[in-house]
Design a protein around this motif. Structure first.
Motif, PDB file in Angstrom:
ATOM      1  N   PRO A 206     -27.291  33.163   3.491  1.00 58.05           N
ATOM      2  CA  PRO A 206     -26.097  34.012   3.474  1.00 58.05           C
ATOM      3  C   PRO A 206     -25.728  34.530   4.863  1.00 58.05           C
ATOM      4  O   PRO A 206     -24.543  34.658   5.189  1.00 58.05           O
ATOM      5  CB  PRO A 206     -26.502  35.160   2.540  1.00 58.05           C
ATOM      6  CG  PRO A 206     -27.544  34.579   1.652  1.00 58.05           C
ATOM      7  CD  PRO A 206     -28.310  33.626   2.523  1.00 58.05           C
ATOM      8  N   ASP A 207     -26.731  34.825   5.694  1.00 53.65           N
ATOM      9  CA  ASP A 207     -26.435  35.315   7.038  1.00 53.65           C
ATOM     10  C   ASP A 207     -25.822  34.232   7.917  1.00 53.65           C
ATOM     11  O   ASP A 207     -24.910  34.503   8.715  1.00 53.65           O
ATOM     12  CB  ASP A 207     -27.712  35.849   7.690  1.00 53.65           C
ATOM     13  CG  ASP A 207     -28.133  37.190   7.119  1.00 53.65           C
ATOM     14  OD1 ASP A 207     -27.240  38.016   6.816  1.00 53.65           O
ATOM     15  OD2 ASP A 207     -29.346  37.418   6.954  1.00 53.65           O
ATOM     16  N   GLN A 208     -26.304  32.987   7.758  1.00 54.55           N
ATOM     17  CA  GLN A 208     -25.718  31.878   8.513  1.00 54.55           C
ATOM     18  C   GLN A 208     -24.270  31.665   8.081  1.00 54.55           C
ATOM     19  O   GLN A 208     -23.398  31.419   8.916  1.00 54.55           O
ATOM     20  CB  GLN A 208     -26.540  30.613   8.305  1.00 54.55           C
ATOM     21  CG  GLN A 208     -26.101  29.434   9.149  1.00 54.55           C
ATOM     22  CD  GLN A 208     -25.261  28.420   8.378  1.00 54.55           C
ATOM     23  OE1 GLN A 208     -25.148  28.508   7.158  1.00 54.55           O
ATOM     24  NE2 GLN A 208     -24.670  27.480   9.081  1.00 54.55           N
ATOM     25  N   ARG A 209     -24.016  31.800   6.816  1.00 51.21           N
ATOM     26  CA  ARG A 209     -22.653  31.670   6.300  1.00 51.21           C
ATOM     27  C   ARG A 209     -21.769  32.787   6.854  1.00 51.21           C
ATOM     28  O   ARG A 209     -20.633  32.550   7.281  1.00 51.21           O
ATOM     29  CB  ARG A 209     -22.686  31.695   4.779  1.00 51.21           C
ATOM     30  CG  ARG A 209     -21.317  31.516   4.107  1.00 51.21           C
ATOM     31  CD  ARG A 209     -20.717  32.845   3.730  1.00 51.21           C
ATOM     32  NE  ARG A 209     -19.460  32.671   3.020  1.00 51.21           N
ATOM     33  CZ  ARG A 209     -18.572  33.645   2.857  1.00 51.21           C
ATOM     34  NH1 ARG A 209     -18.799  34.848   3.345  1.00 51.21           N
ATOM     35  NH2 ARG A 209     -17.454  33.421   2.198  1.00 51.21           N
ATOM     36  N   ALA A 210     -22.279  34.020   6.866  1.00 47.46           N
ATOM     37  CA  ALA A 210     -21.492  35.148   7.361  1.00 47.46           C
ATOM     38  C   ALA A 210     -21.139  34.977   8.832  1.00 47.46           C
ATOM     39  O   ALA A 210     -19.995  35.230   9.245  1.00 47.46           O
ATOM     40  CB  ALA A 210     -22.262  36.451   7.145  1.00 47.46           C
ATOM     41  N   ALA A 211     -22.099  34.537   9.635  1.00 47.30           N
ATOM     42  CA  ALA A 211     -21.842  34.319  11.057  1.00 47.30           C
ATOM     43  C   ALA A 211     -20.818  33.203  11.257  1.00 47.30           C
ATOM     44  O   ALA A 211     -19.924  33.300  12.115  1.00 47.30           O
ATOM     45  CB  ALA A 211     -23.147  33.981  11.771  1.00 47.30           C
ATOM     46  N   GLY A 212     -20.934  32.149  10.462  1.00 43.63           N
ATOM     47  CA  GLY A 212     -19.989  31.043  10.559  1.00 43.63           C
ATOM     48  C   GLY A 212     -18.590  31.450  10.169  1.00 43.63           C
ATOM     49  O   GLY A 212     -17.603  31.037  10.805  1.00 43.63           O
ATOM     50  N   ARG A 213     -18.473  32.261   9.148  1.00 42.28           N
ATOM     51  CA  ARG A 213     -17.160  32.728   8.718  1.00 42.28           C
ATOM     52  C   ARG A 213     -16.501  33.555   9.812  1.00 42.28           C
ATOM     53  O   ARG A 213     -15.301  33.441  10.063  1.00 42.28           O
ATOM     54  CB  ARG A 213     -17.311  33.566   7.453  1.00 42.28           C
ATOM     55  CG  ARG A 213     -17.594  32.744   6.205  1.00 42.28           C
ATOM     56  CD  ARG A 213     -16.352  32.136   5.656  1.00 42.28           C
ATOM     57  NE  ARG A 213     -15.530  33.122   4.996  1.00 42.28           N
ATOM     58  CZ  ARG A 213     -14.328  32.870   4.483  1.00 42.28           C
ATOM     59  NH1 ARG A 213     -13.814  31.666   4.596  1.00 42.28           N
ATOM     60  NH2 ARG A 213     -13.622  33.810   3.886  1.00 42.28           N
TER      61      ARG A 213
END
Length: 250
Positions: A206-213
């Motif tokens: 989820p953190d990788q997704r948040a940073a990517g977003r």
């Protein structure tokens, strides 16, 4: 996974032919799809909140009786965006194949006796849809096991892919090109709520997704695609999914 702007480019000439030039306007959801009979059944269950743990344990214990009959693409439970839901996707060669599978399941004593009879009292609601992969998308796999999935549902304006398909594809590609997320599949409904598109993404966490977003929102390619797409979008819902032990997509 796309911002509420999601999709579009200026309409191509072919898109402008989506509606009749005279007489009543008829808006159809059916559009281009892959050139075969394969479709996917998307089943979503609402589980009683106090029974979620019990239901998931039963799935992991007994679901091999179900997968003996047809191909399971993936099985997940919701973590964010919706509560006490499970979602599973099944692949069928055609409708005759599905009919044969359903008949076999009704006569499978292990499946009916060990799972169905015990699981149904734990379920509050069931919903199913039939969907096709869009023609420009092949079903993908995650880069590795252990990540999280995001199920994004876009409710598009009536008219089908002939109207918004090109713009939708451009927006999806803009997100893929950022490199922060992996596309697993894009499904367009045939039965269920029409003009619905489900997009399944995979991220390492989820953190990788948040940073990517966050990075995507500052990417000119994504911003342009989003700004050019919003007129085709009516609503959007995102759910973070965790795969079960029995899920082929993990």
């Amino acid at each position: 996974m796309l911002p509420p702007a999601l999709l579009r480019r200026p309409l191509a000439a072919a898109a402008r032919l989506a509606l009749p030039r005279a007489g009543p306007q008829v808006c159809l959801a059916t559009g281009p799809r892959q050139n075969n009979g394969i479709f996917y059944e998307i089943r979503t269950y609402d589980i009683k909140p106090a029974k979620m743990k019990e239901f998931l344990e039963m799935v992991n214990k007994y679901f091999h009786f179900r997968t003996a009959h047809s191909e399971l693409v993936g099985f997940w439970y919701s973590e964010l965006g919706a509560m006490n839901k499970v979602l599973h996707i099944w692949k069928y060669d055609n409708f005759a194949h599905r009919t044969a599978v359903r008949h076999a399941l009704a006569n499978d004593k292990d499946w009916q006796g060990k799972f169905i009879s015990a699981a149904l009292p734990l379920v509050e609601k069931q919903h199913n849809e039939v969907a096709y992969l869009v023609p420009w998308c092949q079903l993908g796999k995650p880069s590795k096991e252990g990540g999280v999935y995001e199920w994004v549902t876009f409710q598009m304006k009536p008219g089908g892919p002939a109207l918004w398909g090109e713009a939708f594809r451009a927006a999806i590609n803009a997100h893929i090109n950022t490199g922060y997320t992996k596309l697993i599949g894009v499904f367009h409904t045939e039965y269920g709520l029409l003009n619905t598109v489900h997009v399944l993404w995979w991220n390492e966490s989820p953190d990788q997704r948040a940073a990517g977003r966050h990075s995507a929102h500052e990417d000119a390619r994504v911003v342009a695609a989003v700004r050019d797409s919003v007129r085709f979008l009516e609503s959007q819902q995102n759910v973070l999914l965790i795969p079960l032990q029995c899920s082929p997509l993990k």
